[in-house]
Write a protein that holds these residues in place. Structure first.
Motif, PDB file in Angstrom:
ATOM      1  N   SER A 130      -4.242 -12.822  -6.979  1.00  0.00           N
ATOM      2  CA  SER A 130      -4.579 -11.431  -7.277  1.00  0.00           C
ATOM      3  C   SER A 130      -5.926 -11.358  -7.981  1.00  0.00           C
ATOM      4  O   SER A 130      -6.393 -12.331  -8.575  1.00  0.00           O
ATOM      5  CB  SER A 130      -3.497 -10.779  -8.146  1.00  0.00           C
ATOM      6  OG  SER A 130      -3.423 -11.407  -9.417  1.00  0.00           O
ATOM      7  N   ALA A 162       1.749 -11.990   2.492  1.00  0.00           N
ATOM      8  CA  ALA A 162       1.554 -10.552   2.651  1.00  0.00           C
ATOM      9  C   ALA A 162       0.486 -10.112   1.662  1.00  0.00           C
ATOM     10  O   ALA A 162       0.461 -10.572   0.513  1.00  0.00           O
ATOM     11  CB  ALA A 162       2.855  -9.794   2.407  1.00  0.00           C
ATOM     12  N   TYR A 164      -1.832  -6.871  -0.205  1.00  0.00           N
ATOM     13  CA  TYR A 164      -1.737  -5.480  -0.620  1.00  0.00           C
ATOM     14  C   TYR A 164      -2.990  -5.070  -1.391  1.00  0.00           C
ATOM     15  O   TYR A 164      -3.599  -5.874  -2.098  1.00  0.00           O
ATOM     16  CB  TYR A 164      -0.523  -5.262  -1.533  1.00  0.00           C
ATOM     17  CG  TYR A 164       0.796  -5.636  -0.911  1.00  0.00           C
ATOM     18  CD1 TYR A 164       1.593  -4.697  -0.270  1.00  0.00           C
ATOM     19  CD2 TYR A 164       1.258  -6.960  -0.969  1.00  0.00           C
ATOM     20  CE1 TYR A 164       2.812  -5.036   0.295  1.00  0.00           C
ATOM     21  CE2 TYR A 164       2.468  -7.321  -0.401  1.00  0.00           C
ATOM     22  CZ  TYR A 164       3.245  -6.357   0.233  1.00  0.00           C
ATOM     23  OH  TYR A 164       4.444  -6.715   0.801  1.00  0.00           O
ATOM     24  N   THR A 165      -3.351  -3.803  -1.249  1.00  0.00           N
ATOM     25  CA  THR A 165      -4.356  -3.174  -2.091  1.00  0.00           C
ATOM     26  C   THR A 165      -3.648  -2.092  -2.885  1.00  0.00           C
ATOM     27  O   THR A 165      -3.033  -1.189  -2.310  1.00  0.00           O
ATOM     28  CB  THR A 165      -5.490  -2.553  -1.264  1.00  0.00           C
ATOM     29  OG1 THR A 165      -6.161  -3.579  -0.530  1.00  0.00           O
ATOM     30  CG2 THR A 165      -6.499  -1.854  -2.163  1.00  0.00           C
ATOM     31  N   VAL A 166      -3.711  -2.182  -4.213  1.00  0.00           N
ATOM     32  CA  VAL A 166      -3.005  -1.251  -5.091  1.00  0.00           C
ATOM     33  C   VAL A 166      -4.038  -0.430  -5.857  1.00  0.00           C
ATOM     34  O   VAL A 166      -4.874  -0.983  -6.564  1.00  0.00           O
ATOM     35  CB  VAL A 166      -2.087  -2.002  -6.074  1.00  0.00           C
ATOM     36  CG1 VAL A 166      -1.298  -1.027  -6.930  1.00  0.00           C
ATOM     37  CG2 VAL A 166      -1.149  -2.940  -5.321  1.00  0.00           C
ATOM     38  N   HIS A 173      -9.097  -0.663  -8.405  1.00  0.00           N
ATOM     39  CA  HIS A 173      -7.932  -1.097  -7.665  1.00  0.00           C
ATOM     40  C   HIS A 173      -7.703  -2.587  -7.886  1.00  0.00           C
ATOM     41  O   HIS A 173      -8.529  -3.295  -8.436  1.00  0.00           O
ATOM     42  CB  HIS A 173      -8.051  -0.766  -6.172  1.00  0.00           C
ATOM     43  CG  HIS A 173      -9.192  -1.430  -5.468  1.00  0.00           C
ATOM     44  ND1 HIS A 173     -10.459  -0.896  -5.412  1.00  0.00           N
ATOM     45  CD2 HIS A 173      -9.261  -2.602  -4.772  1.00  0.00           C
ATOM     46  CE1 HIS A 173     -11.252  -1.692  -4.716  1.00  0.00           C
ATOM     47  NE2 HIS A 173     -10.552  -2.742  -4.326  1.00  0.00           N
ATOM     48  N   LEU A 175      -5.934  -6.171  -6.084  1.00  0.00           N
ATOM     49  CA  LEU A 175      -5.609  -6.818  -4.816  1.00  0.00           C
ATOM     50  C   LEU A 175      -4.589  -7.917  -5.050  1.00  0.00           C
ATOM     51  O   LEU A 175      -4.683  -8.678  -6.022  1.00  0.00           O
ATOM     52  CB  LEU A 175      -6.882  -7.395  -4.189  1.00  0.00           C
ATOM     53  CG  LEU A 175      -8.009  -6.381  -3.967  1.00  0.00           C
ATOM     54  CD1 LEU A 175      -9.318  -7.096  -3.642  1.00  0.00           C
ATOM     55  CD2 LEU A 175      -7.652  -5.406  -2.869  1.00  0.00           C
ATOM     56  N   TYR A 177      -2.016 -10.920  -3.032  1.00  0.00           N
ATOM     57  CA  TYR A 177      -1.493 -11.687  -1.900  1.00  0.00           C
ATOM     58  C   TYR A 177      -0.320 -12.503  -2.433  1.00  0.00           C
ATOM     59  O   TYR A 177      -0.437 -13.189  -3.464  1.00  0.00           O
ATOM     60  CB  TYR A 177      -2.565 -12.613  -1.332  1.00  0.00           C
ATOM     61  CG  TYR A 177      -2.135 -13.401  -0.105  1.00  0.00           C
ATOM     62  CD1 TYR A 177      -2.490 -12.975   1.167  1.00  0.00           C
ATOM     63  CD2 TYR A 177      -1.385 -14.575  -0.217  1.00  0.00           C
ATOM     64  CE1 TYR A 177      -2.114 -13.695   2.301  1.00  0.00           C
ATOM     65  CE2 TYR A 177      -0.995 -15.289   0.900  1.00  0.00           C
ATOM     66  CZ  TYR A 177      -1.361 -14.848   2.155  1.00  0.00           C
ATOM     67  OH  TYR A 177      -0.978 -15.551   3.277  1.00  0.00           O
ATOM     68  N   TYR A 439       5.349  -0.472  -7.194  1.00  0.00           N
ATOM     69  CA  TYR A 439       5.570  -1.176  -5.937  1.00  0.00           C
ATOM     70  C   TYR A 439       6.846  -2.000  -6.041  1.00  0.00           C
ATOM     71  O   TYR A 439       7.175  -2.526  -7.113  1.00  0.00           O
ATOM     72  CB  TYR A 439       4.407  -2.126  -5.640  1.00  0.00           C
ATOM     73  CG  TYR A 439       3.484  -1.700  -4.527  1.00  0.00           C
ATOM     74  CD1 TYR A 439       3.827  -1.922  -3.198  1.00  0.00           C
ATOM     75  CD2 TYR A 439       2.258  -1.106  -4.799  1.00  0.00           C
ATOM     76  CE1 TYR A 439       2.961  -1.560  -2.170  1.00  0.00           C
ATOM     77  CE2 TYR A 439       1.392  -0.735  -3.778  1.00  0.00           C
ATOM     78  CZ  TYR A 439       1.752  -0.970  -2.467  1.00  0.00           C
ATOM     79  OH  TYR A 439       0.902  -0.611  -1.451  1.00  0.00           O
ATOM     80  N   PHE A 441       8.286  -5.375  -4.205  1.00  0.00           N
ATOM     81  CA  PHE A 441       8.035  -6.483  -3.302  1.00  0.00           C
ATOM     82  C   PHE A 441       9.331  -7.270  -3.139  1.00  0.00           C
ATOM     83  O   PHE A 441      10.359  -6.920  -3.707  1.00  0.00           O
ATOM     84  CB  PHE A 441       6.940  -7.403  -3.856  1.00  0.00           C
ATOM     85  CG  PHE A 441       5.638  -6.702  -4.122  1.00  0.00           C
ATOM     86  CD1 PHE A 441       4.765  -6.416  -3.092  1.00  0.00           C
ATOM     87  CD2 PHE A 441       5.288  -6.333  -5.413  1.00  0.00           C
ATOM     88  CE1 PHE A 441       3.560  -5.779  -3.341  1.00  0.00           C
ATOM     89  CE2 PHE A 441       4.085  -5.698  -5.667  1.00  0.00           C
ATOM     90  CZ  PHE A 441       3.216  -5.422  -4.625  1.00  0.00           C
TER      91      PHE A 441
END
Length: 459
Positions: A130, A162, A164-166, A173, A175, A177, A439, A441
């Motif tokens: 991240s 997977a 993601y952009t949060v 923001h 990022l 993975y 989120y 996951f």
């Protein structure tokens, strides 16, 4: 003293870090050479990844483009302070956090090789990568120049990742993975369920236990009193809070500029950094009796520290029962690109105790950190594991992430009811929330929020 008008010749420095966390087993107890509880392990108590020598890690870090400055060896983990941030090694897990233009991901293949050869780990259990959005992405190298390139690099190594952009793509923001647990070892499954990594005291019990550890032994209690029992149905197996701050105030930046040229050895920089830590309140973030702090002041500016936190008195006695955590702080104080980060993996209580010897609750910790730097913008993330996303641990009817979001907002947007709050110059109530995202996951929940200073005309 401020050197703001003398930026380094090489241009701006990228403060936001790349954070890589690799788990090779669900817990230290799952290491192939884990000792039985209460028995000393091999190599002076070290097993798993902690057996790997400093020289081997240094060779890996050469690939990443950073150096080891110092190391603190704890009961359950080793904390390496780096020329660009930090490296934490537990028997079953490692955390590599690097800033600047380091090549964090390029170290992954070598890490996997080291784990196989030195700790008998044939595969990865879970991986997390991240970072906050870069300030100067054009200055990065290799896969780090672009998020899509980073994803492609990791996808080539891990088939079950997977990304993601949060948050706002055109604003603050974060990022992320992550991979699902390996389905060929440790009982993992491809649906993303995560076995608890280590039984830990529920957050509401932590303060009481550390308070008891700080007090004198009662006359009617044996010295070897057994640890407090753990409710196995109420486990927080993995907990990481990050406070990422930009646009630091002049008062928050000034202490991190060196007044004198460096000495010939690292010892002076370390001693100066420890004195600074005490002067500006870093030493007071957690109780001193559970904290081992390692710090470094850079010339002409900058600061880093690692702290090992013995938040359970029986830390290190049972590989399946974690009791030691960490926090780490890194500061880039130059005015044009000022940045400070705080990260901690100790599960925090949700309610304050008003006792100086207790682990702070989440709201208190946020205020203590933010009051040191007075940033203009703040990004907070709490990444917390749960046994099942459909049966999230609840606190008074709220999910863990909603409880965290309430603490975020209360810490920064509500004025303290106490006289002066955390101090006469507390930042409580100075901020407005600009983003709130939760989120779910596989096996993890995330609370993400961003805040910025209120303008003078704001209500």
């Amino acid at each position: 003293m401020s050197n703001d008008d003398q930026p380094p010749a090489n241009g701006p420095f990228e403060g936001p870090e790349k954070l890589l966390e690799i788990w090779f087993a669900p817990s230290a107890a799952d290491c192939p050479d884990a000792p039985a509880p209460g028995t000393p392990g091999p190599d002076g108590g070290k097993f798993g990844l902690r057996k790997v020598s400093r020289a081997v890690w240094e060779e890996m870090l050469d690939i990443v483009k950073c150096k080891i400055l110092s190391v603190v060896e704890g009961m359950e983990m080793d904390a390496y302070l780096l020329s660009e941030s930090s490296f934490f090694v537990s028997p079953h897990r490692l955390i590599l956090k690097t800033c600047g233009t380091t090549l964090n991901l390029l170290g992954v293949p070598r890490i996997l090789q080291i784990a196989r050869e030195h700790a008998d780990f044939p595969s990865v259990y879970r991986l997390f990568y991240s970072r906050k959005a870069f300030m100067f992405p054009e200055r990065q190298h290799g896969p780090h120049r672009d998020w899509r390139a980073e994803i492609e690099f990791l996808d080539n190594l891990f088939p079950n990742g997977a990304a993601y952009t949060v948050g706002k793509v055109n604003g603050d923001h974060w990022l992320l993975y992550l991979t699902a647990p390996s389905d060929n070892s440790f009982g993992g499954s491809s649906n993303g369920s995560t076995a608890p990594s280590s039984p830990q005291v529920p957050p509401h019990d932590i303060a009481a236990e550390t308070e008891a550890d700080a007090s004198e032994v009662r006359a009617d209690s044996p010295v070897d009193e057994p640890p407090v029992s753990v409710d196995e149905d109420n486990i927080a197996s993995d907990y990481t809070i990050e406070i990422l701050m930009t646009h630091l105030s002049p008062q928050g930046r000034a202490p991190f500029f060196s007044k004198d040229p460096p000495a010939e050895t690292h010892d002076t920089s370390g001693a100066d950094a420890l004195a600074l830590s005490s002067e500006i309140g870093i030493n007071n973030i957690f109780p001193s009796h559970i904290t081992t702090l390692d710090a470094y002041s850079f010339y002409p500016c900058g600061y880093s520290c690692n702290a090992l936190l013995k938040w359970r008195p029986d830390a290190g006695e049972n590989p399946a029962r974690s009791g030691e955590g960490y926090y780490t702080i890194h500061v880039t104080p130059e005015e044009g690109w000022s940045y400070a980060s705080f990260e901690c993996n100790v599960p925090l209580p949700t309610k304050p105790t008003d006792k100086s010897t207790s682990v702070p609750d989440l709201k208190t910790l946020i205020r203590r950190v933010v009051d040191i730097f007075r940033p203009g913008k703040i990004t907070l993330t709490l990444f917390i594991s749960c046994e099942d996303n459909d049966a999230t641990e609840e606190e008074e009817g709220e999910s863990a992430v909603e409880t965290a979001q309430r603490a975020f907002k209360s810490a920064l947007t509500h004025s303290s009811r106490r006289n002066g709050g955390e101090g006469a110059a507390s930042s409580a109530g100075l901020y407005k929330r600009t983003d709130k995202i939760n989120y779910e996951f596989g096996g993890y929940d995330l609370a993400f929020a961003s805040f910025e200073l209120r303008s003078p005309s704001s209500p």
